[in-house]
Design a protein around this motif. Structure first.
Motif, PDB file in Angstrom:
ATOM      1  N   TYR A  95       0.614  -1.330   0.001  1.00 46.48           N
ATOM      2  CA  TYR A  95       0.022   0.166   0.004  1.00 46.48           C
ATOM      3  C   TYR A  95       0.857   1.304  -0.014  1.00 46.48           C
ATOM      4  CZ  TYR A  95      -4.138  -2.812   0.319  1.00 46.48           C
ATOM      5  OH  TYR A  95      -5.203  -3.727   0.066  1.00 46.48           O
ATOM      6  N   ILE A  96       2.116   1.158   0.568  1.00 41.59           N
ATOM      7  CA  ILE A  96       2.846   2.263   0.685  1.00 41.59           C
ATOM      8  C   ILE A  96       3.395   2.664  -1.101  1.00 41.59           C
ATOM      9  CG2 ILE A  96       5.045   3.402   1.238  1.00 41.59           C
ATOM     10  CD1 ILE A  96       4.676   2.218   3.917  1.00 41.59           C
ATOM     11  N   ARG A  97       3.702   1.239  -1.514  1.00 42.62           N
ATOM     12  CA  ARG A  97       4.225   1.417  -3.042  1.00 42.62           C
ATOM     13  C   ARG A  97       2.993   1.989  -3.695  1.00 42.62           C
ATOM     14  NH1 ARG A  97       2.059  -1.085  -7.066  1.00 42.62           N
ATOM     15  NH2 ARG A  97       3.306  -1.572  -9.206  1.00 42.62           N
ATOM     16  N   GLU A  98       1.824   1.558  -3.654  1.00 41.05           N
ATOM     17  CA  GLU A  98       0.512   1.849  -4.422  1.00 41.05           C
ATOM     18  C   GLU A  98       0.409   3.471  -4.371  1.00 41.05           C
ATOM     19  OE1 GLU A  98      -2.627   0.935  -6.734  1.00 41.05           O
ATOM     20  OE2 GLU A  98      -1.182  -0.230  -6.412  1.00 41.05           O
ATOM     21  N   TYR A  99       0.591   3.860  -2.746  1.00 40.60           N
ATOM     22  CA  TYR A  99       0.275   5.117  -2.691  1.00 40.60           C
ATOM     23  C   TYR A  99       1.496   6.035  -3.350  1.00 40.60           C
ATOM     24  CZ  TYR A  99       0.417   9.781   0.011  1.00 40.60           C
ATOM     25  OH  TYR A  99       0.319  11.085   0.343  1.00 40.60           O
ATOM     26  N   ASN A 100       2.611   5.688  -3.289  1.00 45.09           N
ATOM     27  CA  ASN A 100       3.773   6.695  -3.759  1.00 45.09           C
ATOM     28  C   ASN A 100       3.529   6.547  -5.451  1.00 45.09           C
ATOM     29  OD1 ASN A 100       5.043   7.263  -1.756  1.00 45.09           O
ATOM     30  ND2 ASN A 100       6.173   5.263  -1.674  1.00 45.09           N
ATOM     31  N   VAL A 101       3.126   5.339  -5.949  1.00 43.26           N
ATOM     32  CA  VAL A 101       3.046   5.281  -7.490  1.00 43.26           C
ATOM     33  C   VAL A 101       1.794   6.323  -7.823  1.00 43.26           C
ATOM     34  CG1 VAL A 101       2.281   3.974  -9.559  1.00 43.26           C
ATOM     35  CG2 VAL A 101       4.106   3.096  -7.724  1.00 43.26           C
ATOM     36  N   THR A 102       0.777   6.207  -7.055  1.00 45.76           N
ATOM     37  CA  THR A 102      -0.525   7.061  -7.351  1.00 45.76           C
ATOM     38  C   THR A 102      -0.265   8.494  -7.374  1.00 45.76           C
ATOM     39  OG1 THR A 102      -1.738   5.307  -6.519  1.00 45.76           O
ATOM     40  CG2 THR A 102      -2.970   7.496  -6.780  1.00 45.76           C
ATOM     41  N   HIS A 103       0.808   9.059  -6.677  1.00 43.41           N
ATOM     42  CA  HIS A 103       1.158  10.377  -6.411  1.00 43.41           C
ATOM     43  C   HIS A 103       2.355  10.762  -7.108  1.00 43.41           C
ATOM     44  CE1 HIS A 103      -1.527   9.870  -3.074  1.00 43.41           C
ATOM     45  NE2 HIS A 103      -1.779  11.471  -3.096  1.00 43.41           N
ATOM     46  N   GLY A 104       2.642   9.733  -8.215  1.00 45.48           N
ATOM     47  CA  GLY A 104       3.843  10.502  -9.338  1.00 45.48           C
ATOM     48  C   GLY A 104       5.182   9.875  -8.924  1.00 45.48           C
ATOM     49  N   VAL A 105       5.279   9.268  -7.755  1.00 43.77           N
ATOM     50  CA  VAL A 105       6.743   8.674  -7.635  1.00 43.77           C
ATOM     51  C   VAL A 105       6.740   7.596  -8.362  1.00 43.77           C
ATOM     52  CG1 VAL A 105       8.206   7.395  -5.818  1.00 43.77           C
ATOM     53  CG2 VAL A 105       6.458   9.016  -5.182  1.00 43.77           C
ATOM     54  N   PRO A 106       8.320   7.473  -8.978  1.00 43.22           N
ATOM     55  CA  PRO A 106       8.509   6.470 -10.078  1.00 43.22           C
ATOM     56  C   PRO A 106       8.551   5.024  -9.270  1.00 43.22           C
ATOM     57  CG  PRO A 106      10.127   8.514 -10.359  1.00 43.22           C
ATOM     58  CD  PRO A 106       9.148   8.708  -9.051  1.00 43.22           C
ATOM     59  N   LYS A 107       8.307   4.229 -10.131  1.00 44.63           N
ATOM     60  CA  LYS A 107       8.333   2.878  -9.466  1.00 44.63           C
ATOM     61  C   LYS A 107       9.675   2.520  -8.945  1.00 44.63           C
ATOM     62  CE  LYS A 107       4.488   0.925 -12.089  1.00 44.63           C
ATOM     63  NZ  LYS A 107       3.873  -0.329 -13.255  1.00 44.63           N
ATOM     64  N   ALA A 108      10.724   2.970  -9.524  1.00 42.38           N
ATOM     65  CA  ALA A 108      11.906   2.470  -9.093  1.00 42.38           C
ATOM     66  C   ALA A 108      12.220   2.897  -7.631  1.00 42.38           C
ATOM     67  CB  ALA A 108      13.038   2.976 -10.197  1.00 42.38           C
ATOM     68  N   GLN A 109      11.461   3.952  -7.380  1.00 40.22           N
ATOM     69  CA  GLN A 109      11.608   4.547  -5.994  1.00 40.22           C
ATOM     70  C   GLN A 109      10.547   4.441  -5.079  1.00 40.22           C
ATOM     71  OE1 GLN A 109      12.614   9.002  -6.772  1.00 40.22           O
ATOM     72  NE2 GLN A 109      13.874   8.315  -8.517  1.00 40.22           N
ATOM     73  N   ALA A 110       9.542   3.760  -5.757  1.00 37.25           N
ATOM     74  CA  ALA A 110       8.297   3.551  -4.581  1.00 37.25           C
ATOM     75  C   ALA A 110       8.507   2.687  -3.543  1.00 37.25           C
ATOM     76  CB  ALA A 110       7.200   3.022  -5.679  1.00 37.25           C
ATOM     77  N   TYR A 111       9.773   2.130  -3.236  1.00 37.36           N
ATOM     78  CA  TYR A 111       9.913   1.298  -2.137  1.00 37.36           C
ATOM     79  C   TYR A 111      10.886   1.931  -1.168  1.00 37.36           C
ATOM     80  CZ  TYR A 111       7.580  -2.397  -5.111  1.00 37.36           C
ATOM     81  OH  TYR A 111       7.209  -3.160  -6.014  1.00 37.36           O
ATOM     82  N   ASN A 112      11.128   3.086  -1.390  1.00 36.96           N
ATOM     83  CA  ASN A 112      12.254   3.721  -0.513  1.00 36.96           C
ATOM     84  C   ASN A 112      11.788   3.846   0.895  1.00 36.96           C
ATOM     85  OD1 ASN A 112      13.992   3.641  -2.880  1.00 36.96           O
ATOM     86  ND2 ASN A 112      14.027   5.745  -3.036  1.00 36.96           N
ATOM     87  N   THR A 113      10.667   4.432   0.901  1.00 36.11           N
ATOM     88  CA  THR A 113       9.894   4.909   2.388  1.00 36.11           C
ATOM     89  C   THR A 113       9.855   3.604   3.288  1.00 36.11           C
ATOM     90  OG1 THR A 113       8.835   6.615   1.259  1.00 36.11           O
ATOM     91  CG2 THR A 113       8.084   6.048   3.213  1.00 36.11           C
ATOM     92  N   THR A 114       9.458   2.463   2.591  1.00 32.47           N
ATOM     93  CA  THR A 114       9.040   1.276   3.156  1.00 32.47           C
ATOM     94  C   THR A 114      10.397   0.774   3.876  1.00 32.47           C
ATOM     95  OG1 THR A 114       7.350   0.681   1.593  1.00 32.47           O
ATOM     96  CG2 THR A 114       8.248  -0.970   2.917  1.00 32.47           C
ATOM     97  N   MET A 115      11.500   0.807   2.972  1.00 31.42           N
ATOM     98  CA  MET A 115      12.594   0.531   3.438  1.00 31.42           C
ATOM     99  C   MET A 115      13.224   0.972   4.913  1.00 31.42           C
ATOM    100  SD  MET A 115      13.620  -1.916   1.554  1.00 31.42           S
ATOM    101  CE  MET A 115      11.976  -2.347   1.231  1.00 31.42           C
ATOM    102  N   TYR A 116      13.120   2.378   4.850  1.00 30.63           N
ATOM    103  CA  TYR A 116      13.441   3.361   6.166  1.00 30.63           C
ATOM    104  C   TYR A 116      12.464   2.937   7.266  1.00 30.63           C
ATOM    105  CZ  TYR A 116      16.232   6.072   3.131  1.00 30.63           C
ATOM    106  OH  TYR A 116      17.094   6.385   2.356  1.00 30.63           O
ATOM    107  N   ILE A 117      11.170   2.413   6.890  1.00 33.29           N
ATOM    108  CA  ILE A 117      10.140   2.191   7.939  1.00 33.29           C
ATOM    109  C   ILE A 117      10.648   0.665   8.484  1.00 33.29           C
ATOM    110  CG2 ILE A 117       7.882   1.064   8.539  1.00 33.29           C
ATOM    111  CD1 ILE A 117       6.767   3.383   6.437  1.00 33.29           C
TER     112      ILE A 117
END
Length: 468
Positions: free
Chosen positions: A400-422
């Protein structure tokens, strides 16, 4: 036809039986149910069941498919807690046979769900039936092996559980190959692949149930002498199963396991899709399947390596290593994506997954150290509810963090960054919980004259210690 050959009484080893015959029996089951870690190879194909070349409007979304894995892990923990005593009383053969029926049945029901394009049937099949098979099949071989190896409990749990981690090493390339064989220009062969896997896994799990044996009462390995002096954080006393729930140690270990698993299980469940999206053009679907298989190999090897290491450095220190090293590795993953280094990305996750598997293999011995051997099997079954919780938290965070990031324009290649820090932050909390674990207070220790009283007041029969 009588099924009495499944009873525990028919599995007691005769004199001269080699305890080294039991690990292959455990592997027959754990290598099969370990397929759960390779389920991510089905996620992207199942988003194109109608569209074939690309997702159609009526196709399932990745977030919807992520719940299949979460449901299965939830029922793994729930079934291990509910059926733990039945597994002990009925014996490993009956448990393995039941797990084989549920595991194969889960694949068959899921195949029908894919054929009818009914996601709820897949939830029921792989999620519920498969999850029950995971729970029953997971604890029984572990319980049996720790009885055969009282001299090396960490190594014993590592031997049993490493098969669960290694199942994807076989299942991942096999699943991709089968889907390719059954696919056509107008059809993706997921349903047929499920049917073949169900048949093959059922056969192997039945073989394991036939081989397995339990030691005779009071059996001990030749030359084995129980320790006479309790070490720090290793008790000589037993704690009653329900009294263990009253101790802070149980809940601290519960959170240690939950946080460690949450940090690993989310990325493990989406490893194939994540690697392809973080490195578009560099990692193909076939290479991603190979990556999942390689992770499975490290998941398997880490279970044996870290659990065996814990016999020497202690369980608490082993978890400290998991938390500290994992923190730095999770923080490094976004960097590997930003510089386009596939090799660094792979190395980070291989070490992470080895510690993820090591956490599972180490925790039964951790519980044995804290609460003694008498009820450790039932205690471990209750503790696996932490896995159930993590099976929901981890994939939900990733998906869901990936889905949120992609929906808000974050490139798929960077969509997992926030999750890694969490995930890295979760390990910090886990470090604190592990630091707070001390020896169980003597008021929770069972007295010799309490054994009969506990057995009489307990609701239903109480199992013998499973150690897993």
């Amino acid at each position: 036809m009588s099924l009495s050959f499944l009873d525990r009484s028919h599995t007691i080893a005769k004199p001269g039986f080699s305890r080294w015959m039991v690990p292959p029996a455990a592997l027959c089951v754990h290598l099969c149910i370990g397929q759960a870690y390779a389920f991510s190879v089905f996620n992207l194909p199942m988003t194109r069941l109608i569209g074939i070349s690309q997702p159609a409007p009526d196709d399932w979304k990745l977030t919807e498919l992520g719940w299949i894995f979460s449901i299965a892990i939830f029922f793994l923990g729930a079934s291990s807690a509910v059926f733990g005593r039945w597994v002990e009383e009925g014996g490993p053969r009956k448990a393995m046979f039941t797990a084989a029926l549920c595991w194969a049945g889960g694949f068959f029901v899921s195949a029908i769900g894919v054929y009818l394009h009914n996601l709820w049937l897949v939830y029921l099949g792989y999620g519920v039936l498969g999850g029950i098979a995971l729970g029953i099949g997971y604890i029984s071989p572990v319980s049996t092996l720790i009885k055969w190896f009282p001299d090396r409990p960490g190594m014993a749990t590592g031997m049993a559980i490493m098969g669960f981690g290694g199942g994807a090493f076989i299942a991942s390339p096999l699943s991709v190959w089968l889907m390719a064989k059954f696919s056509s220009a107008t059809h993706i062969g997921v349903a047929e692949t499920f049917i073949v896997l169900g048949i093959v896994y059922f056969a192997f799990m039945i073989v394991g149930s036939i081989i397995v044996r339990v030691p005779a009462p009071d059996w001990k390995p030749e030359g084995y002498t129980p320790p006479t002096v309790a070490q720090k954080l290793i008790t000589k006393n037993d704690v009653y199963v329900y009294d263990a729930l009253k101790t802070p140690q149980f809940w601290l270990i519960w959170w240690v396991l939950c946080l460690n698993v949450t940090a690993g299980i989310g990325v493990l469940g989406q490893a194939s899709a994540m690697s392809q999206e973080m490195f578009p053009g560099q990692i193909t679907p076939v290479a991603a399947a190979g990556f999942v298989g390689l992770m499975s190999l490290f998941n398997m090897g880490g279970r044996f390596f870290w659990a065996s290491t814990s016999d020497y450095i202690g369980r608490r220190n082993t978890y400290f290593v998991f938390m500290v090293l994992g923190f730095f590795l999770y923080c490094a993953v976004p960097y590997t994506g930003s510089v386009g280094s596939v090799s660094l990305f792979v190395i980070c996750f291989l070490v992470i997954i080895s510690m993820y598997g090591g956490g599972f293999a180490t925790v039964p011995a951790y519980l044995k150290d804290m609460f003694g051997t008498r009820y450790v099997g039932a205690i471990h079954g209750l503790l696996l509810t932490a896995w159930s919780a993590a099976g929901i938290f981890g994939p939900v965070l990733v998906n869901y963090i990936r889905e949120y990031n992609v929906t808000h324009g974050v490139p798929k290649a960077q969509a997992y960054n926030t999750t890694m820090y969490i995930m890295a932050a979760l390990l910090v909390i886990g470090f604190v919980c592990n630091f707070m674990i001390k020896a169980v207070h003597h008021r929770f220790h069972m007295k010799p004259d309490h054994e009969a009283q506990r057995a009489q007041t307990a609701v239903g029969p109480v199992s013998e210690p499973a150690g897993a």
